[in-house]
Motif scaffolding. Structure first.
Motif: not given
Length: 240
Positions: A85-89
């Motif tokens: 999962s990427g960093d929170p937007g």
């Protein structure tokens, strides 16, 4: 025996005249031993660095690897595994305001909603077999949530409630606690001892409009007299 060798010089009368020397005795000596090999010589000094050569021409044939022409794209491969999962937007823009809700029940702001009842049977007659147990005397009944005619509590304030009964017995007794014809629990006492008591309670969430009551089963020895009441109570623990 001493061999003598003579060198004969012959003069041939040819034109032009030649003098020829001939050895009259062949060599008869023994060959000598080979000499010892000499010591290897030292390496010579490095020569001067030469000038950079010109770039060679592109290889167009012969053996060895060569760069080929660009091929056609291959077939699409299978989907790969899901990555991490990427960093929170960044937070998005606020959404539109929702529709206005329906007006609530009338009341005073800041006042906590309450609901409670406590009723007594107050009769020496047993309730009918397999029927709702009726309680005739009202001890507490906030906003008349308990209906003495039907024997049902009707929920006005949704939330978690606690219901409990206390019964004086003259015979064996089985009590069923129901909510909208759904059995919540049952309490049974099968001892045949005169003048005994039994009790049971349950915490349960009740939605607005749902009803809770007590019923008899096969055994119905509940009485309610001055010397021993049979009481059914319920109260709101927390509104939701």
């Amino acid at each position: 025996m001493l061999h003598r060798c003579f060198l004969v010089i012959a003069l041939y009368s040819l034109a032009p005249p030649l003098l020829v020397a001939q050895e009259t005795c062949p060599a008869t000596g023994i060959p000598g031993m080979p000499g010892i090999p000499g010591t290897p010589g030292r390496d010579g000094r490095d020569g001067e660095k030469g000038e950079k050569g010109q770039q060679g021409a592109e290889w167009a044939g012969g053996l060895g690897p060569q760069k080929g022409l660009k091929g056609e794209p291959g077939l699409l491969g299978f989907p790969g595994k899901r990555g991490e999962s990427g960093d929170p937007g960044e937070p998005g823009d606020p959404g539109r305001d929702g529709l206005a809700g329906e007006p609530g029940e009338a009341g005073s702001a800041g006042v906590q909603q309450r609901a409670a009842f406590s009723v007594s049977r107050l009769t020496s007659e047993f309730p009918d077999r397999g029927s709702v147990i009726h309680f005739l005397k009202v001890i507490t009944n906030i906003n008349d949530d308990f209906n003495t005619a039907t024997g049902h509590f009707r929920c006005r304030v949704p939330g978690t409630y606690y219901f409990v009964y206390h019964s004086s017995l003259e015979d064996r007794l089985c009590v069923l606690m129901k909510m909208d014809d759904t059995l919540l629990t049952s309490f049974c006492d099968h001892r045949r001892t005169r003048r005994q008591v039994t009790a049971g309670g349950l915490a349960v969430y009740v939605s607005q409009g749902q009803e809770v009551w007590l019923e008899t089963k096969d055994y119905r020895g509940m009485v309610g007299m001055t010397a021993g009441y049979s009481i059914f109570s319920g109260f709101l623990l927390r509104a939701h």
